[in-house]
Design an enzyme around this catalytic site. Structure first.
Site, PDB file in Angstrom:
ATOM      1  N   CYS A  30      89.896  46.919  58.328  1.00 44.90           N
ATOM      2  CA  CYS A  30      89.917  45.513  57.939  1.00 44.90           C
ATOM      3  C   CYS A  30      90.686  44.683  58.982  1.00 44.90           C
ATOM      4  O   CYS A  30      91.863  44.929  59.217  1.00 44.90           O
ATOM      5  CB  CYS A  30      90.571  45.406  56.565  1.00 44.90           C
ATOM      6  SG  CYS A  30      90.397  43.775  55.868  1.00 44.90           S
ATOM      7  N   ASN A  55      90.937  52.872  54.772  1.00 47.19           N
ATOM      8  CA  ASN A  55      90.523  51.613  55.392  1.00 47.19           C
ATOM      9  C   ASN A  55      91.442  51.298  56.572  1.00 47.19           C
ATOM     10  O   ASN A  55      92.492  50.711  56.414  1.00 47.19           O
ATOM     11  CB  ASN A  55      90.565  50.499  54.331  1.00 47.19           C
ATOM     12  CG  ASN A  55      90.119  49.156  54.890  1.00 47.19           C
ATOM     13  OD1 ASN A  55      90.050  48.980  56.110  1.00 47.19           O
ATOM     14  ND2 ASN A  55      89.808  48.224  54.016  1.00 47.19           N
ATOM     15  N   CYS A  79      57.369  42.326  90.570  1.00 52.29           N
ATOM     16  CA  CYS A  79      57.877  42.752  89.250  1.00 52.29           C
ATOM     17  C   CYS A  79      58.799  43.965  89.396  1.00 52.29           C
ATOM     18  O   CYS A  79      58.429  44.965  89.996  1.00 52.29           O
ATOM     19  CB  CYS A  79      56.697  43.107  88.334  1.00 52.29           C
ATOM     20  SG  CYS A  79      57.192  43.730  86.707  1.00 52.29           S
ATOM     21  N   CYS A 116      60.099  39.503  80.123  1.00 52.52           N
ATOM     22  CA  CYS A 116      58.899  38.797  79.651  1.00 52.52           C
ATOM     23  C   CYS A 116      58.429  39.347  78.315  1.00 52.52           C
ATOM     24  O   CYS A 116      58.000  38.607  77.436  1.00 52.52           O
ATOM     25  CB  CYS A 116      57.789  38.860  80.695  1.00 52.52           C
ATOM     26  SG  CYS A 116      57.363  40.527  81.231  1.00 52.52           S
ATOM     27  N   ASN A 147      83.716  48.890  60.658  1.00 49.35           N
ATOM     28  CA  ASN A 147      84.209  47.808  59.832  1.00 49.35           C
ATOM     29  C   ASN A 147      83.836  46.506  60.570  1.00 49.35           C
ATOM     30  O   ASN A 147      83.124  46.540  61.564  1.00 49.35           O
ATOM     31  CB  ASN A 147      85.723  47.943  59.641  1.00 49.35           C
ATOM     32  CG  ASN A 147      86.198  47.241  58.367  1.00 49.35           C
ATOM     33  OD1 ASN A 147      85.914  46.046  58.188  1.00 49.35           O
ATOM     34  ND2 ASN A 147      86.891  47.948  57.506  1.00 49.35           N
ATOM     35  N   CYS A 184      60.813  34.233  84.131  1.00 44.83           N
ATOM     36  CA  CYS A 184      60.762  35.080  85.325  1.00 44.83           C
ATOM     37  C   CYS A 184      61.024  34.225  86.569  1.00 44.83           C
ATOM     38  O   CYS A 184      61.777  34.602  87.459  1.00 44.83           O
ATOM     39  CB  CYS A 184      59.414  35.784  85.425  1.00 44.83           C
ATOM     40  SG  CYS A 184      59.397  37.074  86.675  1.00 44.83           S
TER      41      CYS A 184
END
Lengths: 435, 449
Positions: free
Chosen positions: A138, A135, A380, A386, A203, A355
């Site tokens: 943590c 470990n 666009c 969108c 973790n 938009c």
């Protein structure tokens, strides 16, 4: 039914769904319930040296809720096991004896001194468990004492401890990584160099879930004070997925098995982790939200998916890794435009206003004086915002245009050209002019 | 089946508990969690259709978002700034034909956001606080007379008070509130809400109330014009349409509006006599309200008879279903042709079936008779112009109601009007509130000029 049997660094389990080292694997009673419920394996909650640590007796968890109190993020400040080492070891031995077909890995955390690791590995080996997980992740409490993420944030320490452990035990060694670091590849490479059999990630992430605006204390608070905890649950999945993919496609980590962790709640989440390179997955928050029974859905969903795809579990692992690339290699000639299905549109207007206010003014609000939302191709840029804000699934979709050039930018819209080949890139490797 | 004991009209048909249950809140208020979940369903639409559908233009997505972010009092203020009677409208608006019909969730899944109930949640939170969120402007020294203390008059008075004018509300009845106090079905506004809302509105200050003062009896438009800088007329509809059938004036035939007013004002529902068999003639909200409330008072058989089809009925489908759930029978396409009398009182009504032909409604010749203990007339109300023009200059009337322009100005300088008494008045609280608001802004502009 697809065969879900899993072999992860030689550790066999009837399915790839393990419970992560955390409160659900704290003791025999919980682990036995988990095995009865069908979990393939567990990583026993982290053992440490005696005397056992002490947990706070106030709130250990904080939450982030979406609508209707759906828990999407959990913060915890619980430390490693608060029970004596011997008690844990006896229970582990008994559980492994009673459930030989399940994976039982033991998480460990002791000070960064070789004798400490040697001693605990020896004690753990006697339980006949299947492996250990170091470990190094943590992020709260233990890190203040030079353990957990304090180790995981220093690659040299990871390599050193991993090497000690590999030299001291026959058991597979998995190194659990902290995400509280800028580049996850460095600790993974260190684990690999140190001889670790695998890494597991992520973790938890340092977090404060909220602030009490009456008492001005962070949540969860203990007697008016709060300390950061570790964030987990569905909210962290995108972060963890990216980290898993970074290691999976890192040349220096080639061949290093990955146990995927972070917000896995459904079979689909698990399959996504595996597609990005995880050999198995570990779950905690979903079980802490719904109980152990959720593994039934995970098993049936993954099995059905594999059957429908005609794939085995090992086919799935890493299947999407080749498609993770650097931005500079993305095809700049892949030009898409949003398309709004007028039959599905409920006319909420969200696509228009986001938009209009925040993007490219590419969606109408009216047409011929009537409420009507339609994409203006010449404005666009294909950004997908969108699509993401539309409340109706599949109402707005992105389509690759068939024209030779993008009506928005005038740039080419066929074939392949990435940034390394683009004339705007001073470093571009432009094709040699024809002779 | 003829009951020889007619008329069977009696009080106290139910137990005390039944009266309480029958006249309690139709919808219990949403609790905090319900309100959070429901408000979260709002998509925060751009140029939201629900706002367009609201006659007072309440910023619904904004107030729902304020509820969601646990700022219900802010939500209440958003509502009341557009509609000072937002609390009552939350209870009585036919939302299924207004904001909730327009909600995109209605289009998407047939389940609109429960805007009305959320509006109540927010306005209740604000009113429970007891503080008036609006502040009066500096006194202007101008005085405005408001004739009629119903929704239109209250709305107008409050807005004028906010602008710093002094207002006197005259009302013929002992209490102001208009139909909110005397007309709305009791179970839609229990707990004395109508008067609580009046008190809340008046707490802005600068508004004096003169109850028991009737136009044409105690004062005239001309006298008001002399005494005040502007006059607003919101007197509603004082007249009731007649069946024009022989025997209409005999016992056994009642006016639904008057009976509902009595019901609303009684301290003891058990003391209110109600027939065992009730026939209601009409198709609007009043017909539904009298039918449902009769049933809830303990009537055994209640039948609404409407001369046209369901699609033409003034009461919405939701309201019809409410009445039908109460056990009310609704018969369509039948018109009354005669009242059956016996011993000097009405004991039955004969109806003839009708059919729409190209020219309009025509009887088919086929008839039926309903025996009854009480007949309620709910066939519409009319404006009574006599009080208005009994003295002084005439105010133009069109189609039986006061003619106004877009700013709710009447043909008489310095006189505005709104609510049910004007042309196009829709018999809706929310429309009356908007009339009062528009008139107040127009008056304010005129007084400033």
């Amino acid at each position: 039914m697809a065969d879900l049997r899993s072999d992860f660094v030689g550790i066999k389990s009837p399915n790839p769904f393990w419970l992560a080292s955390a409160p659900p694997t704290d003791k025999e009673y919980n682990v036995v319930r988990a095995f009865k419920a069908g979990w393939g394996g567990v990583v026993w909650k982290t053992l440490g040296e005696d005397p056992p640590i002490v947990n706070v007796a106030g709130p250990r968890y904080g939450a982030v809720h979406a609508g209707d109190r759906r828990l999407i993020g959990l913060n915890n400040s619980e430390l490693i096991t608060d029970r004596e080492l011997q008690v844990n070891l006896e229970e582990i031995k008994r559980v492994k004896r009673d459930w030989p077909d399940r994976a039982l890995v033991v998480s460990l955390m002791v000070p960064c001194e070789e004798p400490s690791w040697k001693a605990i590995l020896k004690a753990v080996e006697d339980t006949d468990c299947d492996g250990v997980e170091l470990n190094f992740g943590c992020p709260h409490g233990m890190s203040e004492r030079g353990m957990g993420s304090a180790v995981g944030q220093v690659p040299e320490y990871i390599e050193m401890v991993a090497r000690w452990c590999k030299a001291s035990t026959r058991m597979p060694v998995i190194v659990k990584l902290t995400p509280n670091i800028t580049d996850i590849r460095y600790p993974a490479r260190a684990a690999h160099k140190g001889g670790a059999d695998a890494v597991s990630l992520v973790n938890t992430i340092n977090s404060i879930t909220s602030v009490d605006l009456d008492n001005f204390a962070p949540e969860p608070s203990i007697d008016g004070k709060g300390s950061h905890g570790g964030y987990c649950g569905p909210a962290i999945k995108p972060i963890a997925l990216s980290m898993v993919s970074e290691i999976a496609r890192d040349k220096e980590c080639a061949g290093l098995p990955i146990s995927g962790i972070g917000g896995i709640t459904t079979w689909r989440d698990a399959a996504e982790y595996m597609a990005l390179g995880a050999g198995n997955v570990q779950v905690c928050t979903a079980a802490m939200t719904y109980g152990f029974k959720i593994v039934e859905e995970m098993k049936s969903g993954l099995s059905r998916y594999l059957d429908e795809k005609g794939m085995t579990l090992s086919d799935l692992t890493g299947r999407a890794v080749p498609n993770v690339t650097d931005w500079q290699y993305l095809n700049l000639n892949f030009v898409t435009k949003a398309r709004i299905d007028q039959d599905l549109c409920i006319e909420c207007g969200r696509c228009h206003i986001v938009c209009e206010d925040t993007s490219h003014q590419a969606i109408t609000a009216t047409k011929d004086g009537r409420r009507h939302f339609e994409v203006i191709d010449s404005q666009c840029v294909g950004c997908n915002l969108c699509v993401n804000v539309c409340p109706v699934e599949d109402c707005i979709t992105m389509e690759r245009i068939t024209a030779a050039t993008d009506p928005q930018s005038g740039a080419p819209a066929t074939g392949y050209r990435n940034w390394t080949q683009h004339p705007n890139n001073p470093m571009a490797k432009l094709p040699e002019p024809a002779e | 089946m003829v009951d020889e004991r007619t008329p069977d009209i009696a009080a106290g048909r139910l137990t005390a508990e039944q009266y309480v249950a029958n006249f309690n809140d139709l919808h219990p208020p949403l609790d905090r969690h319900q309100a959070l979940v429901e408000s979260d369903r709002c998509y925060f639409c751009y140029d939201a259709p629900c706002v367009t559908a609201c006659p007072t233009g309440i910023d619904i997505p904004l107030f729902l978002r304020e509820i969601l972010t646990e700022n219900p009092k802010g939500a209440g203020e958003t509502i009341l700034s557009a509609n000072i009677l937002g609390g009552m409208c939350a209870r009585v608006c036919p939302t299924e034909t207004l904001c909730e019909e327009a909600c995109v969730r209605e289009k998407a899944e047939g389940k609109p956001v429960r805007i009305g109930e959320l509006q109540r949640y927010a306005t209740d939170a604000l009113m429970a606080d007891g503080t008036q969120p609006f502040v009066r402007a500096a006194p202007t020294g101008k005085r405005v007379a408001v004739v009629g203390g119903g929704p239109a008059g209250l709305s107008c008075a409050h807005r004028l008070a906010v602008h710093g004018h002094d207002v006197v509300i005259f009302d013929a009845r002992p209490k102001i509130g208009g139909l909110n106090e005397y007309g709305i079905a009791a179970y839609k506004t229990p707990g004395g809400f109508a008067q609580a809302e009046v008190d809340f509105i008046l707490s802005i200050g600068g508004i004096t109330v003169e109850p028991g003062k009737a136009l044409g009896r105690d004062f005239s438009i001309d006298s008001l014009r002399e005494e005040f800088d502007a006059v607003f007329i919101g007197v509603g509809l004082a007249g009731v349409n007649a069946l024009r059938l022989a025997g209409e004036d005999q016992p056994g035939v009642s006016d639904a509006v008057a009976y509902i007013a009595e019901l609303r004002q009684t301290d003891d529902l058990a003391a209110l006599p109600v027939g065992r068999r009730i026939v209601v003639i009409g198709g609007g909200m009043t017909a539904i309200d009298i039918a449902s409330q009769s049933k809830r008072l303990g009537a055994e058989d209640v039948t609404i008879v409407y001369r046209r089809g369901a699609d033409r009925m003034g009461a919405s489908e939701y309201e019809r279903e409410l009445a039908q759930t109460d056990g009310v029978t609704i018969k369509f396409n039948a018109q009354p042709t005669a009242l059956v009398t016996d011993g000097g009182r009405v004991t039955g009504v004969t109806f003839e079936y009708t059919a729409e032909n190209g020219a309009g409604l025509a009887g088919t010749g086929e008839t039926f008779t309903l025996d009854t203990d009480m007949v309620f007339k709910a066939i519409g109300q009319t404006f009574v112009p006599e009080a208005l023009n009994g003295a002084g200059q005439a105010i133009a009337i069109d189609s039986g109601r006061i003619q106004v322009d877009d700013e709710r100005r009447t043909s008489l300088a310095g006189v505005w009007a709104g609510g049910d008494c004007i042309v196009g008045g829709e018999d809706l609280t929310v429309v009356a509130v908007e009339d009062g608001k528009i008139a107040a802004e127009s008056i304010n502009r005129a007084l400033a000029g």
